[in-house]
Design a protein around this motif. Structure first.
Motif, PDB file in Angstrom:
ATOM      1  N   ARG A  13      12.009   5.540 -11.772  1.00  0.00           N
ATOM      2  CA  ARG A  13      11.810   6.024 -10.437  1.00  0.00           C
ATOM      3  C   ARG A  13      12.191   4.715  -9.271  1.00  0.00           C
ATOM      4  NH1 ARG A  13       8.985   8.633 -13.522  1.00  0.00           N
ATOM      5  NH2 ARG A  13       8.396  10.680 -13.270  1.00  0.00           N
ATOM      6  N   THR A  67       2.077   4.341  -0.179  1.00  0.00           N
ATOM      7  CA  THR A  67       2.522   5.600  -1.134  1.00  0.00           C
ATOM      8  C   THR A  67       3.057   5.154  -2.308  1.00  0.00           C
ATOM      9  OG1 THR A  67       3.254   6.138   1.423  1.00  0.00           O
ATOM     10  CG2 THR A  67       4.431   7.357  -0.524  1.00  0.00           C
ATOM     11  N   GLN A 102       2.129   7.044  -5.876  1.00  0.00           N
ATOM     12  CA  GLN A 102       2.765   7.795  -6.928  1.00  0.00           C
ATOM     13  C   GLN A 102       2.808   7.263  -8.296  1.00  0.00           C
ATOM     14  OE1 GLN A 102       4.550  10.613  -6.414  1.00  0.00           O
ATOM     15  NE2 GLN A 102       3.398  10.577  -4.603  1.00  0.00           N
ATOM     16  N   LYS A 144      -0.392   8.236 -10.083  1.00  0.00           N
ATOM     17  CA  LYS A 144      -0.319   9.686 -10.500  1.00  0.00           C
ATOM     18  C   LYS A 144       0.626   9.556 -11.790  1.00  0.00           C
ATOM     19  CE  LYS A 144      -1.144  11.700  -5.949  1.00  0.00           C
ATOM     20  NZ  LYS A 144      -0.649  12.414  -4.782  1.00  0.00           N
ATOM     21  N   GLN A 145       1.692   9.112 -11.720  1.00  0.00           N
ATOM     22  CA  GLN A 145       2.676   9.189 -12.819  1.00  0.00           C
ATOM     23  C   GLN A 145       2.249   8.464 -13.980  1.00  0.00           C
ATOM     24  OE1 GLN A 145       5.755  11.013 -12.418  1.00  0.00           O
ATOM     25  NE2 GLN A 145       4.722  11.649 -10.513  1.00  0.00           N
TER      26      GLN A 145
END
Length: 158
Positions: free
Chosen positions: A27, A56, A60, A63-64
């Protein structure tokens, strides 16, 4: 961009560290520091990750990482609300006595210890919260720094 400390509790399975670190790489997120340690349960490990980004990116990442099968929990830790420590060694070259004494004074102000003073070098050690280590390194940079080595953050909620 801010630095965020994440504490990830995972199942102690082969390859779990590789899966977590590759998740960051895929990512495009850079890991500033990463430490792994055992817990009181040999089937569970704690991974402490420091990453730079904005809110942000932090959201992310949480969550990942939470989606990974081996992840048991993911917590964003704040330096002021958790026990956070990092170790740094700094080797400086101080060819004269005045420089050596000035370096000792700076070390004393920050609570660093002189591990070894030999010939024209001095090895300093500091264990502190990451922001205090950053401050120490910015001040000690006024000397002739030969080498530094940081351990990475280890952190735990109160």
């Amino acid at each position: 961009m801010d630095k965020y400390i994440l504490s990830v509790i995972v199942q102690n399975n082969a390859g779990v560290l590789a899966r977590i670190s590759s998740l960051f790489g895929r990512r495009g997120y850079n890991i500033d520091s990463l430490t792994v340690s055992a817990t009181t349960n040999p089937r569970i490990s704690r991974i402490t990750i420091v990453v730079t980004g904005d809110d942000t990116i932090l959201e992310q990442i949480i969550k990942q990482v939470s989606k990974l099968e081996e992840a048991i929990s993911v917590a964003h830790l704040h330096e002021d609300d958790a026990h956070c420590r990092e170790l740094v060694f700094v080797k400086i070259c101080e060819p004269d006595g005045d420089t050596r004494e000035s370096a000792r004074e700076v070390a004393e102000v920050y609570g660093a210890h002189v591990v070894q003073a030999k010939d024209d070098t001095m090895l300093l050690e500091l264990t502190e919260v990451p922001s205090r280590i950053d401050a120490f390194l910015s001040v000690i940079a006024n000397f002739h720094v030969v080498e530094t080595c940081r351990s990475g953050v280890t952190a735990m909620n109160y």
